[in-house]
Design a protein around this motif. Structure first.
Motif, PDB file in Angstrom:
ATOM      1  N   VAL A   8      74.127  44.691   6.123  1.00  0.00           N
ATOM      2  CA  VAL A   8      72.675  44.838   6.231  1.00  0.00           C
ATOM      3  C   VAL A   8      72.332  45.098   7.692  1.00  0.00           C
ATOM      4  O   VAL A   8      72.754  44.353   8.572  1.00  0.00           O
ATOM      5  CB  VAL A   8      71.943  43.565   5.752  1.00  0.00           C
ATOM      6  N   LYS A   9      71.575  46.180   7.950  1.00  0.00           N
ATOM      7  CA  LYS A   9      71.224  46.540   9.321  1.00  0.00           C
ATOM      8  C   LYS A   9      69.713  46.757   9.439  1.00  0.00           C
ATOM      9  O   LYS A   9      69.152  47.631   8.767  1.00  0.00           O
ATOM     10  CB  LYS A   9      71.956  47.821   9.750  1.00  0.00           C
ATOM     11  N   ASN A  10      69.091  45.940  10.264  1.00  0.00           N
ATOM     12  CA  ASN A  10      67.667  46.109  10.627  1.00  0.00           C
ATOM     13  C   ASN A  10      66.762  46.274   9.410  1.00  0.00           C
ATOM     14  O   ASN A  10      65.819  47.080   9.420  1.00  0.00           O
ATOM     15  CB  ASN A  10      67.493  47.302  11.566  1.00  0.00           C
ATOM     16  N   LEU A  11      67.025  45.511   8.361  1.00  0.00           N
ATOM     17  CA  LEU A  11      66.247  45.620   7.124  1.00  0.00           C
ATOM     18  C   LEU A  11      64.812  45.167   7.355  1.00  0.00           C
ATOM     19  O   LEU A  11      64.557  44.126   7.971  1.00  0.00           O
ATOM     20  CB  LEU A  11      66.896  44.767   6.034  1.00  0.00           C
ATOM     21  N   GLN A  12      63.868  45.950   6.838  1.00  0.00           N
ATOM     22  CA  GLN A  12      62.443  45.650   6.987  1.00  0.00           C
ATOM     23  C   GLN A  12      61.743  45.804   5.634  1.00  0.00           C
ATOM     24  O   GLN A  12      62.107  46.669   4.848  1.00  0.00           O
ATOM     25  CB  GLN A  12      61.797  46.588   8.009  1.00  0.00           C
ATOM     26  N   LYS A  13      60.738  44.951   5.412  1.00  0.00           N
ATOM     27  CA  LYS A  13      59.961  45.057   4.180  1.00  0.00           C
ATOM     28  C   LYS A  13      58.532  44.608   4.436  1.00  0.00           C
ATOM     29  O   LYS A  13      58.293  43.516   4.955  1.00  0.00           O
ATOM     30  CB  LYS A  13      60.583  44.190   3.063  1.00  0.00           C
ATOM     31  N   ASN A  14      57.576  45.485   4.074  1.00  0.00           N
ATOM     32  CA  ASN A  14      56.156  45.175   4.217  1.00  0.00           C
ATOM     33  C   ASN A  14      55.508  44.997   2.851  1.00  0.00           C
ATOM     34  O   ASN A  14      55.837  45.707   1.898  1.00  0.00           O
ATOM     35  CB  ASN A  14      55.433  46.303   4.964  1.00  0.00           C
ATOM     36  N   PHE A  15      54.589  44.049   2.786  1.00  0.00           N
ATOM     37  CA  PHE A  15      53.706  43.906   1.627  1.00  0.00           C
ATOM     38  C   PHE A  15      52.292  44.124   2.142  1.00  0.00           C
ATOM     39  O   PHE A  15      51.655  43.200   2.665  1.00  0.00           O
ATOM     40  CB  PHE A  15      53.844  42.522   0.993  1.00  0.00           C
ATOM     41  N   LEU A  21      59.880  41.112   6.112  1.00  0.00           N
ATOM     42  CA  LEU A  21      61.169  41.244   6.786  1.00  0.00           C
ATOM     43  C   LEU A  21      60.991  42.147   7.992  1.00  0.00           C
ATOM     44  O   LEU A  21      60.545  43.283   7.863  1.00  0.00           O
ATOM     45  CB  LEU A  21      62.227  41.840   5.851  1.00  0.00           C
ATOM     46  N   LYS A  22      61.346  41.625   9.170  1.00  0.00           N
ATOM     47  CA  LYS A  22      61.147  42.370  10.412  1.00  0.00           C
ATOM     48  C   LYS A  22      62.443  42.959  10.942  1.00  0.00           C
ATOM     49  O   LYS A  22      62.472  44.086  11.423  1.00  0.00           O
ATOM     50  CB  LYS A  22      60.525  41.454  11.471  1.00  0.00           C
ATOM     51  N   ASP A  23      63.502  42.178  10.876  1.00  0.00           N
ATOM     52  CA  ASP A  23      64.791  42.649  11.377  1.00  0.00           C
ATOM     53  C   ASP A  23      65.891  41.756  10.799  1.00  0.00           C
ATOM     54  O   ASP A  23      66.263  40.753  11.403  1.00  0.00           O
ATOM     55  CB  ASP A  23      64.824  42.600  12.908  1.00  0.00           C
ATOM     56  N   VAL A  24      66.407  42.135   9.648  1.00  0.00           N
ATOM     57  CA  VAL A  24      67.459  41.360   8.989  1.00  0.00           C
ATOM     58  C   VAL A  24      68.774  42.122   9.128  1.00  0.00           C
ATOM     59  O   VAL A  24      68.925  43.220   8.598  1.00  0.00           O
ATOM     60  CB  VAL A  24      67.128  41.112   7.499  1.00  0.00           C
ATOM     61  N   THR A  25      69.700  41.523   9.876  1.00  0.00           N
ATOM     62  CA  THR A  25      71.004  42.136  10.119  1.00  0.00           C
ATOM     63  C   THR A  25      72.099  41.090   9.944  1.00  0.00           C
ATOM     64  O   THR A  25      72.081  40.063  10.618  1.00  0.00           O
ATOM     65  CB  THR A  25      71.088  42.724  11.542  1.00  0.00           C
ATOM     66  N   ARG A 205      64.499  33.432  10.240  1.00  0.00           N
ATOM     67  CA  ARG A 205      63.233  32.791  10.620  1.00  0.00           C
ATOM     68  C   ARG A 205      62.184  33.870  10.782  1.00  0.00           C
ATOM     69  O   ARG A 205      62.383  34.827  11.524  1.00  0.00           O
ATOM     70  CB  ARG A 205      63.416  32.018  11.933  1.00  0.00           C
ATOM     71  N   GLU A 206      61.080  33.727  10.078  1.00  0.00           N
ATOM     72  CA  GLU A 206      59.959  34.672  10.160  1.00  0.00           C
ATOM     73  C   GLU A 206      60.412  36.123   9.991  1.00  0.00           C
ATOM     74  O   GLU A 206      60.001  37.019  10.713  1.00  0.00           O
ATOM     75  CB  GLU A 206      59.212  34.500  11.488  1.00  0.00           C
ATOM     76  N   GLY A 207      61.298  36.335   8.996  1.00  0.00           N
ATOM     77  CA  GLY A 207      61.718  37.691   8.675  1.00  0.00           C
ATOM     78  C   GLY A 207      62.770  38.267   9.591  1.00  0.00           C
ATOM     79  O   GLY A 207      63.070  39.457   9.519  1.00  0.00           O
ATOM     80  N   LYS A 208      63.374  37.444  10.455  1.00  0.00           N
ATOM     81  CA  LYS A 208      64.421  37.911  11.358  1.00  0.00           C
ATOM     82  C   LYS A 208      65.646  37.020  11.230  1.00  0.00           C
ATOM     83  O   LYS A 208      65.517  35.793  11.202  1.00  0.00           O
ATOM     84  CB  LYS A 208      63.957  37.883  12.817  1.00  0.00           C
ATOM     85  N   VAL A 209      66.822  37.626  11.157  1.00  0.00           N
ATOM     86  CA  VAL A 209      68.062  36.847  11.246  1.00  0.00           C
ATOM     87  C   VAL A 209      68.317  36.626  12.731  1.00  0.00           C
ATOM     88  O   VAL A 209      68.573  37.562  13.485  1.00  0.00           O
ATOM     89  CB  VAL A 209      69.240  37.573  10.583  1.00  0.00           C
ATOM     90  N   ILE A 210      68.221  35.356  13.155  1.00  0.00           N
ATOM     91  CA  ILE A 210      68.261  35.055  14.583  1.00  0.00           C
ATOM     92  C   ILE A 210      69.624  34.560  15.050  1.00  0.00           C
ATOM     93  O   ILE A 210      69.919  34.614  16.239  1.00  0.00           O
ATOM     94  CB  ILE A 210      67.172  34.018  14.944  1.00  0.00           C
ATOM     95  N   GLU A 211      70.457  34.073  14.120  1.00  0.00           N
ATOM     96  CA  GLU A 211      71.805  33.638  14.495  1.00  0.00           C
ATOM     97  C   GLU A 211      72.749  33.826  13.314  1.00  0.00           C
ATOM     98  O   GLU A 211      72.370  33.579  12.167  1.00  0.00           O
ATOM     99  CB  GLU A 211      71.823  32.154  14.887  1.00  0.00           C
ATOM    100  N   THR A 212      73.947  34.263  13.588  1.00  0.00           N
ATOM    101  CA  THR A 212      75.007  34.272  12.571  1.00  0.00           C
ATOM    102  C   THR A 212      76.295  33.797  13.227  1.00  0.00           C
ATOM    103  O   THR A 212      76.500  33.988  14.431  1.00  0.00           O
ATOM    104  CB  THR A 212      75.247  35.675  11.973  1.00  0.00           C
TER     105      THR A 212
END
Length: 302
Positions: A8-15, A21-25, A205-212
């Motif tokens: 998953v790279k920089n996934l975003q989703k708006n409603f 989702l702002k930045d899910v990687t 957190r808040e639509g961002k993956v901040i740590e893996t």
């Protein structure tokens, strides 16, 4: 070389105007259990629905087995099993009939393994689904998933409604899948469950993956608890910027408990050693400590 099953790279989703989702990687490798955690409303379920092809993203990319999760959803689902956090069943069908229907939809058949799972989870498969509690509905989905010979399993809060005994049964079967080289994405609110089973963890957190990373790799983000008794007074230790929640023992003034920033632990230990250590205990941070670290960050920003 490690084989990547999910990427998953920089996934975003708006409603509408809301960006869920702002930045899910993150990625899930072959043969690993990846824990996906975060506060309620952080975007875990939205991410999973996007990966299943149920929601179309507004940006970024996601592939499973190297195939696009939206364009190749039908092909991907032939090798995938999914259990949601709250499942709705056909009310007039029995649990056994629904399990068989799920298996048929996946091109599988009712097997001896299915019978063993029904017995192990103590499900009355002859009762109609409308009589089932939330826990029994979850059992139906889990039995169908564990009966399926998939390559990738996605569990979204799968043990919600299960008692501790059935939670343990679930954990044992996930470990069996891992031993067979299967890949698992596990979103769970039970942090002890994630800590026991997962090879790596992703925090959203808040639509961002901040740590893996592995739990050991992420421990530097939290604090280690120290309980120490020394020959000298601990006043100098209490004044250190990297020491927190310093509490002196009410009976023994040369004994104290405190938290230390994990990446600064070595320096604090040298200072304690200079005082003459009589006894010392340390407890590494848990996944719950790590989760609460980010949860409190959420609260502060809110």
């Amino acid at each position: 070389m490690t084989e990547t099953v999910l990427e998953v790279k920089n996934l975003q989703k708006n409603f509408g105007k809301f960006q869920a989702l702002k930045d899910v990687t993150f990625n899930v490798n072959k043969g690993e259990v990846f824990g996906f955690i975060g506060p309620n409303g952080a975007g875990k379920s939205t991410t999973i629905r996007a990966l299943l092809g149920i929601l179309k993203s507004n940006g970024g990319s996601a592939t499973i087995f190297g195939q696009d999760v939206w364009q190749d959803a039908v092909t991907i689902h032939e090798c995938l099993a999914y259990v949601p956090g709250d499942i709705y069943l056909w009310p007039n069908l029995t649990g056994g009939q629904i399990i068989d229907l799920f298996l048929k939809l996946n091109g599988e058949k009712h097997s001896s393994k299915t019978d063993a799972l029904i017995k192990e989870f103590a499900l009355d498969a002859n009762k109609k689904a409308r009589t089932y509690s939330k826990g029994n509905r979850q059992k139906v989905a889990l039995i169908a998933a564990f009966s399926t010979d998939a390559d990738f399993y996605i569990f979204d809060e799968p043990t919600s409604g299960l008692d501790p005994l059935n939670e343990r049964i679930f954990q044992n079967h996930v470990k069996e899948l891992k031993n067979e080289g299967k890949s698992i994405l596990l979103s769970s609110h039970i942090l002890s469950e994630v800590e026991k089973m997962c090879d790596r963890i992703g925090i959203i957190r808040e639509g961002k993956v901040i740590e893996t990373g592995t739990l050991d790799e992420l421990r530097h983000l939290t604090r280690t608890m120290i309980t120490v008794k020394t020959n000298g007074a601990l006043d100098s230790v209490a004044k250190l910027d990297v020491v927190h929640e310093f509490v002196v023992d009410t009976v023994d003034q040369q004994k104290a408990t405190f938290a230390v920033d994990s990446d600064k632990l070595a320096g604090v230990m040298m200072q304690i050693a200079a005082l003459g250590v009589v006894s010392l205990q340390s407890a590494p941070p848990t996944l719950e400590d790590l989760f609460m670290h980010y949860y409190h960050e959420d609260s502060k920003e809110a």
